[in-house]
Design a protein around this motif. Structure first.
Motif, short mmCIF file in Angstrom:
data_model
loop_
_atom_site.label_atom_id
_atom_site.label_comp_id
_atom_site.label_asym_id
_atom_site.label_seq_id
_atom_site.Cartn_x
_atom_site.Cartn_y
_atom_site.Cartn_z
N ILE A 25 35.11 38.12 27.55
CA ILE A 25 34.12 37.23 28.16
C ILE A 25 33.20 36.64 27.09
CG2 ILE A 25 32.13 37.16 29.73
CD1 ILE A 25 33.75 39.28 31.42
N ARG A 26 32.81 37.46 26.12
CA ARG A 26 31.98 36.93 25.02
C ARG A 26 32.74 35.85 24.24
NH1 ARG A 26 30.06 42.16 24.98
NH2 ARG A 26 31.58 42.96 23.51
N LEU A 37 34.55 35.53 36.56
CA LEU A 37 35.60 36.50 36.31
C LEU A 37 36.31 36.90 37.59
CD1 LEU A 37 37.07 38.41 34.32
CD2 LEU A 37 35.28 40.10 34.83
N ILE A 38 37.64 36.87 37.55
CA ILE A 38 38.47 37.42 38.62
C ILE A 38 38.69 38.88 38.25
CG2 ILE A 38 40.74 37.38 39.71
CD1 ILE A 38 40.83 34.36 39.04
N ASP A 39 38.27 39.79 39.10
CA ASP A 39 38.37 41.21 38.77
C ASP A 39 39.79 41.71 39.02
OD1 ASP A 39 37.94 43.81 38.09
OD2 ASP A 39 36.62 44.27 39.78
N SER A 40 40.52 41.90 37.93
CA SER A 40 41.91 42.37 38.02
C SER A 40 42.07 43.77 37.44
CB SER A 40 42.84 41.39 37.30
OG SER A 40 42.49 41.29 35.94
N PHE A 41 40.96 44.48 37.35
CA PHE A 41 40.99 45.87 36.89
C PHE A 41 40.88 46.74 38.15
CE2 PHE A 41 38.50 49.38 34.51
CZ PHE A 41 39.65 50.14 34.40
N PHE A 42 42.00 47.32 38.56
CA PHE A 42 42.10 48.01 39.84
C PHE A 42 41.70 49.49 39.72
CE2 PHE A 42 45.47 44.73 39.69
CZ PHE A 42 44.89 43.84 40.60
N LYS A 43 40.41 49.75 39.68
CA LYS A 43 39.91 51.12 39.55
C LYS A 43 40.21 51.94 40.81
CE LYS A 43 36.06 49.47 36.91
NZ LYS A 43 34.63 49.30 36.90
#
Length: 97
Positions: A25-26, A37-43
């Motif tokens: 992102i930076r 951001l599309i959150d594609s980190f499936f915690k």
């Protein structure tokens, strides 16, 4: 613009994954590109989820993206390679680490 991050996750801790996402992102911000951001980190993935489950969910989200960021070493991981092929074939804007 909606951002999808493709990153290797195998063998990494949640903290390492989140740190790499923050770096991505930076990097995008430094180019003057403003993104959501599309959150594609499936915690909260199902406990028995197979790798193809994660890939399928990722591709669904990739379809919503305007830009896709590929983290370092993406080309060595099956899921990232498939996400890259989809991004290329469907004309997504691509940024590399």
């Amino acid at each position: 613009m909606k951002l999808f991050i493709s990153q290797p996750m195998k063998g990494k801790s949640n903290e390492e994954i989140e740190a790499e996402r923050a770096d991505a992102i930076r990097h995008i911000d430094s180019k003057g590109i403003r993104v959501e951001l599309i959150d594609s980190f499936f915690k909260d993935a199902p406990a028995q989820a197979a790798p193809l489950w994660f890939l399928g969910e990722s591709i669904k989200l990739l379809g919503k993206a305007d830009v896709v960021y590929f983290c370092k070493d993406w080309q060595h991981y099956n899921g990232c390679i498939i996400e890259h092929e989809c991004a290329v074939r469907y004309g997504k804007k691509i940024i590399y680490a």
